[in-house]
Write a protein that holds these residues in place. Structure first.
Motif, PDB file in Angstrom:
ATOM      1  N   ILE A 192     -16.246   5.384  -7.561  1.00 48.11           N
ATOM      2  CA  ILE A 192     -14.973   5.999  -7.976  1.00 48.11           C
ATOM      3  C   ILE A 192     -14.473   6.835  -6.784  1.00 48.11           C
ATOM      4  O   ILE A 192     -15.092   7.856  -6.445  1.00 48.11           O
ATOM      5  N   GLN A 235     -19.337  12.040 -16.135  1.00 53.19           N
ATOM      6  CA  GLN A 235     -19.450  10.568 -16.147  1.00 53.19           C
ATOM      7  C   GLN A 235     -20.273  10.045 -17.327  1.00 53.19           C
ATOM      8  O   GLN A 235     -19.992  10.367 -18.449  1.00 53.19           O
ATOM      9  N   SER A 236     -21.350   9.297 -17.040  1.00 54.14           N
ATOM     10  CA  SER A 236     -22.071   8.627 -18.133  1.00 54.14           C
ATOM     11  C   SER A 236     -22.810   9.569 -19.068  1.00 54.14           C
ATOM     12  O   SER A 236     -23.255   9.134 -20.126  1.00 54.14           O
ATOM     13  N   LYS A 244     -21.566   9.570 -22.490  1.00 54.22           N
ATOM     14  CA  LYS A 244     -21.849   8.463 -23.432  1.00 54.22           C
ATOM     15  C   LYS A 244     -22.708   8.934 -24.605  1.00 54.22           C
ATOM     16  O   LYS A 244     -22.605   8.416 -25.709  1.00 54.22           O
ATOM     17  N   PHE A 279     -26.155  -0.368 -14.648  1.00 57.33           N
ATOM     18  CA  PHE A 279     -25.278   0.209 -15.670  1.00 57.33           C
ATOM     19  C   PHE A 279     -24.010  -0.607 -15.917  1.00 57.33           C
ATOM     20  O   PHE A 279     -23.470  -0.612 -17.011  1.00 57.33           O
ATOM     21  N   ASN A 293     -22.507   0.473 -19.476  1.00 56.56           N
ATOM     22  CA  ASN A 293     -21.045   0.548 -19.617  1.00 56.56           C
ATOM     23  C   ASN A 293     -20.523  -0.313 -20.768  1.00 56.56           C
ATOM     24  O   ASN A 293     -19.651   0.120 -21.523  1.00 56.56           O
ATOM     25  N   GLU A 307     -10.603   6.137 -11.449  1.00 52.64           N
ATOM     26  CA  GLU A 307     -11.447   5.110 -12.076  1.00 52.64           C
ATOM     27  C   GLU A 307     -10.574   3.973 -12.630  1.00 52.64           C
ATOM     28  O   GLU A 307     -10.957   2.803 -12.569  1.00 52.64           O
ATOM     29  N   ASN A 354     -15.219  -2.711 -14.983  1.00 49.96           N
ATOM     30  CA  ASN A 354     -15.163  -2.255 -16.370  1.00 49.96           C
ATOM     31  C   ASN A 354     -14.120  -3.047 -17.165  1.00 49.96           C
ATOM     32  O   ASN A 354     -14.307  -3.331 -18.346  1.00 49.96           O
ATOM     33  N   TYR A 401     -12.123   5.425 -22.351  1.00 53.05           N
ATOM     34  CA  TYR A 401     -13.417   5.447 -21.650  1.00 53.05           C
ATOM     35  C   TYR A 401     -13.321   6.196 -20.309  1.00 53.05           C
ATOM     36  O   TYR A 401     -14.179   7.025 -19.983  1.00 53.05           O
ATOM     37  N   CYS A 432     -15.301   9.778 -19.351  1.00 53.30           N
ATOM     38  CA  CYS A 432     -16.164   9.899 -18.169  1.00 53.30           C
ATOM     39  C   CYS A 432     -15.674  10.985 -17.208  1.00 53.30           C
ATOM     40  O   CYS A 432     -16.457  11.534 -16.438  1.00 53.30           O
ATOM     41  N   TYR A 465     -30.632   3.855 -17.213  1.00 58.62           N
ATOM     42  CA  TYR A 465     -30.404   2.454 -16.872  1.00 58.62           C
ATOM     43  C   TYR A 465     -31.727   1.753 -16.579  1.00 58.62           C
ATOM     44  O   TYR A 465     -32.692   1.943 -17.290  1.00 58.62           O
ATOM     45  N   GLY A 496     -25.657  10.657 -15.043  1.00 61.91           N
ATOM     46  CA  GLY A 496     -24.309  10.144 -14.783  1.00 61.91           C
ATOM     47  C   GLY A 496     -24.093  10.020 -13.290  1.00 61.91           C
ATOM     48  O   GLY A 496     -24.764  10.717 -12.508  1.00 61.91           O
ATOM     49  N   ILE A 497     -23.153   9.163 -12.877  1.00 60.82           N
ATOM     50  CA  ILE A 497     -22.978   8.965 -11.429  1.00 60.82           C
ATOM     51  C   ILE A 497     -22.261  10.136 -10.755  1.00 60.82           C
ATOM     52  O   ILE A 497     -22.114  10.145  -9.541  1.00 60.82           O
TER      53      ILE A 497
HETATM   54  N1  GLU Z   1     -17.434   6.017 -15.195  1.00 59.17           N
HETATM   55  C1  GLU Z   1     -18.557   5.347 -14.623  1.00 59.17           C
HETATM   56  C2  GLU Z   1     -18.369   3.854 -14.685  1.00 59.17           C
HETATM   57  O1  GLU Z   1     -17.933   3.340 -15.658  1.00 59.17           O
HETATM   58  C3  GLU Z   1     -19.783   5.793 -15.348  1.00 59.17           C
HETATM   59  C4  GLU Z   1     -21.054   5.255 -14.773  1.00 59.17           C
HETATM   60  C5  GLU Z   1     -22.182   6.250 -14.723  1.00 59.17           C
HETATM   61  O2  GLU Z   1     -21.988   7.458 -14.737  1.00 59.17           O
HETATM   62  O3  GLU Z   1     -23.308   5.788 -14.633  1.00 59.17           O
HETATM   63  O4  GLU Z   1     -18.635   3.150 -13.746  1.00 59.17           O
END
Ligand code: GLU
Length: 303
Positions: free
Chosen positions: A27, A62-63, A66, A94, A113, A157, A164, A188, A192, A239, A256-257
């Motif tokens: 991103i 980010q993730s 989730k 992921f 994802n 993103e 995605n 989404y 994130c 992951y 999260g990334i």
């Molecule tokens: N927003 C990121 C994506 O969809 C989240 C991935 C992550 O944090 O691992 O690629």
């Protein structure tokens, strides 16, 4: 347990470790983050806060978000969410597409994802104002009314959404996305892009260590739902590095990334770390090391 001294030791020892990885490049907006930021925050089940380093600086969760979308979907759909997404570790990256083909559009779990996009679709269906209602939920569970989306990160993103978008369209072709694909992706990307400090992140996850109750005493999930969500974090939260993470740390957690990690020891504490340098699996290297030091030094792990 003297958490203050332990966090101090972990922080000092972590700084002497070899520097591994770099900020996420997937991103563009996230590449602007200083890779050497490092913060840790721990809140005990009694509600005592301990922070060190850059623990009061906001970062992109980010993730990690989730877990919170699953919690909200779980609160109103309960076990029905598992009709559209599984609970098995994926063993894949992921953002992998391959499994979806032979598993006929049912993602392995809600933390890859594809699975998170299906959960986003459920929230878009069930919430009146999806993005605002989700933000309000986060503000409620964290007790922090200033938590917000970072619109630049969400846009960045969106601008680079090819993979995605492929996942979402593929899911749609199997009938596992019921709303407009772009609308689901927009939700989404916003979820994130939420920014929190380590302290806010630890507070947001408090209910998962406290049998479903937030710091302010609101029952968000049942005890049984919390057990299930923590089990999922343990098996799928990192992951295709979930086994390695479990082996080293021994606490349910989610990465999260953006470099953030939230982890918890039920009925004891929630801890969050932030270090933007990611290893090749997309997890924060220093964050994982810090958590390994925490469970080693305290002897507090679910195993
Ligand atoms: N927003 C990121 C994506 O969809 C989240 C991935 C992550 O944090 O691992 O690629």
């Amino acid at each position: 347990m003297n958490y203050e001294t332990i966090l101090h030791e972990i922080y000092q020892e972590s700084k002497t470790l070899p520097i591994i990885g770099n900020v996420s490049i997937s991103i563009p907006e996230l590449t602007k983050v200083d890779p050497d930021k490092f913060g840790i925050h721990l809140i005990s089940i009694e509600g005592e806060d301990f922070g060190i380093g850059d623990s009061n600086e906001k970062f992109s969760i980010q993730s990690v978000s989730k877990v919170l979308t699953v919690a909200l979907a779980f609160s109103f759909l309960d076990e029905r969410i598992w009709e559209r997404v599984g609970v098995e570790p994926s063993g894949s990256a992921f953002n992998s597409l391959v499994q979806l083909e032979y598993e006929k559009g049912i993602p392995r779990n809600p933390f890859i994802n594809a699975g998170a996009i299906v959960i986003a679709d459920m929230l878009v269906t069930h919430l009146e104002n999806p993005k605002q209602d989700f933000l309000d939920f986060i503000r409620m569970i964290s007790g922090s009314p200033t938590i917000d989306f970072n619109l630049k990160v969400a846009q960045s993103e969106k601008d680079t959404r090819f993979r995605n978008a492929a996942l979402a369209n593929f899911l749609k072709s199997f009938g596992n996305i019921t709303n407009d694909v772009e609308m689901v992706l927009d939700f989404y990307f916003h979820q994130c892009s939420i920014e929190m400090t380590c302290k806010e992140l630890a507070h947001s996850f408090f209910f998962l260590a406290n049998e479903g109750k937030t710091i302010s005493g609101i029952q968000v999930l049942t005890k049984s739902q919390v057990k299930r969500l923590n089990a999922l974090m343990q098996t799928c939260g990192f992951y295709d590095e979930s086994g390695e993470y479990t082996y080293k740390v021994g606490l349910p957690g989610k990465s999260g990334i953006g470099g953030g990690i939230a982890a918890l020891y039920p009925k004891n504490f929630v801890v969050s770390t932030w270090s933007p340098r990611l290893n090749e699996k997309g997890n924060s290297d220093l964050g994982m090391n810090a958590l390994e030091l925490l469970t080693t030094k305290t002897g507090m792990s679910i195993f």
